[in-house]
Every structure is written in C-alpha cells, then in structure tokens.
Design a protein around this motif. Structure first.
Motif, PDB file in Angstrom:
ATOM      1  N   SER A  80       0.841  -1.113  -0.049  1.00 22.32           N
ATOM      2  CA  SER A  80      -0.105   0.040  -0.158  1.00 22.32           C
ATOM      3  C   SER A  80       0.993   1.302   0.085  1.00 22.32           C
ATOM      4  O   SER A  80       1.875   1.237   0.646  1.00 22.32           O
ATOM      5  CB  SER A  80      -0.718   0.114   1.032  1.00 22.32           C
ATOM      6  OG  SER A  80      -1.841  -1.325   1.134  1.00 22.32           O
ATOM      7  N   ARG A  81       0.315   2.173  -0.838  1.00 21.31           N
ATOM      8  CA  ARG A  81       1.372   3.476  -0.865  1.00 21.31           C
ATOM      9  C   ARG A  81       0.319   4.587  -1.322  1.00 21.31           C
ATOM     10  O   ARG A  81      -0.919   4.390  -1.613  1.00 21.31           O
ATOM     11  CB  ARG A  81       2.265   3.535  -2.016  1.00 21.31           C
ATOM     12  CG  ARG A  81       3.308   2.610  -1.759  1.00 21.31           C
ATOM     13  CD  ARG A  81       4.431   2.469  -3.175  1.00 21.31           C
ATOM     14  NE  ARG A  81       5.580   1.681  -2.786  1.00 21.31           N
ATOM     15  CZ  ARG A  81       6.499   1.442  -3.636  1.00 21.31           C
ATOM     16  NH1 ARG A  81       6.346   2.055  -4.869  1.00 21.31           N
ATOM     17  NH2 ARG A  81       7.496   0.623  -3.432  1.00 21.31           N
ATOM     18  N   ARG A  82       0.812   5.871  -1.054  1.00 24.79           N
ATOM     19  CA  ARG A  82      -0.191   7.108  -1.311  1.00 24.79           C
ATOM     20  C   ARG A  82       0.470   7.555  -2.595  1.00 24.79           C
ATOM     21  O   ARG A  82       1.645   7.696  -2.649  1.00 24.79           O
ATOM     22  CB  ARG A  82       0.015   7.987  -0.115  1.00 24.79           C
ATOM     23  CG  ARG A  82      -0.630   7.372   1.234  1.00 24.79           C
ATOM     24  CD  ARG A  82      -0.976   8.822   2.105  1.00 24.79           C
ATOM     25  NE  ARG A  82      -1.984   8.272   3.214  1.00 24.79           N
ATOM     26  CZ  ARG A  82      -3.415   8.311   3.136  1.00 24.79           C
ATOM     27  NH1 ARG A  82      -3.650   8.995   1.845  1.00 24.79           N
ATOM     28  NH2 ARG A  82      -3.993   7.978   3.841  1.00 24.79           N
ATOM     29  N   GLY A  94      -1.411  11.800  -2.522  1.00 28.00           N
ATOM     30  CA  GLY A  94      -2.348  11.780  -1.283  1.00 28.00           C
ATOM     31  C   GLY A  94      -3.179  10.814  -1.102  1.00 28.00           C
ATOM     32  O   GLY A  94      -4.034  10.691  -0.046  1.00 28.00           O
ATOM     33  N   LYS A  95      -3.546   9.859  -2.117  1.00 31.21           N
ATOM     34  CA  LYS A  95      -4.561   8.768  -1.872  1.00 31.21           C
ATOM     35  C   LYS A  95      -3.963   7.537  -1.823  1.00 31.21           C
ATOM     36  O   LYS A  95      -3.114   7.101  -2.632  1.00 31.21           O
ATOM     37  CB  LYS A  95      -5.565   8.984  -3.307  1.00 31.21           C
ATOM     38  CG  LYS A  95      -6.161  10.066  -3.401  1.00 31.21           C
ATOM     39  CD  LYS A  95      -7.494  10.026  -4.657  1.00 31.21           C
ATOM     40  CE  LYS A  95      -8.074  11.435  -4.791  1.00 31.21           C
ATOM     41  NZ  LYS A  95      -8.880  11.344  -5.971  1.00 31.21           N
ATOM     42  N   PRO A  96      -4.470   6.619  -1.005  1.00 29.21           N
ATOM     43  CA  PRO A  96      -4.056   5.352  -0.748  1.00 29.21           C
ATOM     44  C   PRO A  96      -4.280   4.489  -2.112  1.00 29.21           C
ATOM     45  O   PRO A  96      -5.286   4.690  -2.737  1.00 29.21           O
ATOM     46  CB  PRO A  96      -4.973   4.633   0.389  1.00 29.21           C
ATOM     47  CG  PRO A  96      -6.115   5.470   0.421  1.00 29.21           C
ATOM     48  CD  PRO A  96      -5.727   6.861  -0.006  1.00 29.21           C
ATOM     49  N   SER A  97      -3.259   3.788  -2.521  1.00 27.01           N
ATOM     50  CA  SER A  97      -3.170   2.847  -3.622  1.00 27.01           C
ATOM     51  C   SER A  97      -2.571   1.456  -3.247  1.00 27.01           C
ATOM     52  O   SER A  97      -1.491   1.453  -2.659  1.00 27.01           O
ATOM     53  CB  SER A  97      -2.507   3.716  -4.781  1.00 27.01           C
ATOM     54  OG  SER A  97      -2.617   2.859  -5.836  1.00 27.01           O
TER      55      SER A  97
END
Length: 67
Positions: free
Chosen positions: A20-22, A25-28
């Motif tokens: 999981s990464r941002r 600014g959104k989690p992806s």
C-alpha cells in the motif's frame, strides 16, 4: 510493508504480494509480484531447500528466505 493477498477471478483464486502506498495523497495498492494459483504457489514453496529459514516480523508478516 508488503502483504500477501488472495483475489478470486471467475471462481479461481490467485495470490499476489502487494504494498500500500499513497499516490497523489490517496491510498493505492501496488502489485509487487504475481504468485499464481494456490497450486503454483505451493509448488514454488516445495522447491525451496530443506534448510530454508523462516522469520516472523512485526504485525504477523512472514518472510521465507531460500538461500
């Protein structure tokens, strides 16, 4: 930190290592490696040598080291 995820597509179960990464600014979710079906994953694990070591890390994550 990477984790093991199972996805079901058309009734078949597939395994992935994801992280999981941002992004902006959104989690992806980022797929690190495709591991295949359960049978193929078990076949890969059986090919590891007998003296392979197993280590457990924080939050229950598990890593398999095949020397």
């Amino acid at each position: 930190m990477a984790s093991l995820v199972q996805k079901t597509v058309k009734g078949y179960k597939y395994w992935y290592i994801v992280e999981s990464r941002r992004v902006n600014g959104k989690p992806s979710t980022l797929v690190i490696e495709y591991l295949g079906t359960t049978d193929k994953l078990l076949e890969r694990l059986r090919q590891c040598p007998e003296n392979a070591s197993l280590k457990s890390y924080a939050y229950g994550d598990v890593a398999l080291c095949c020397p």
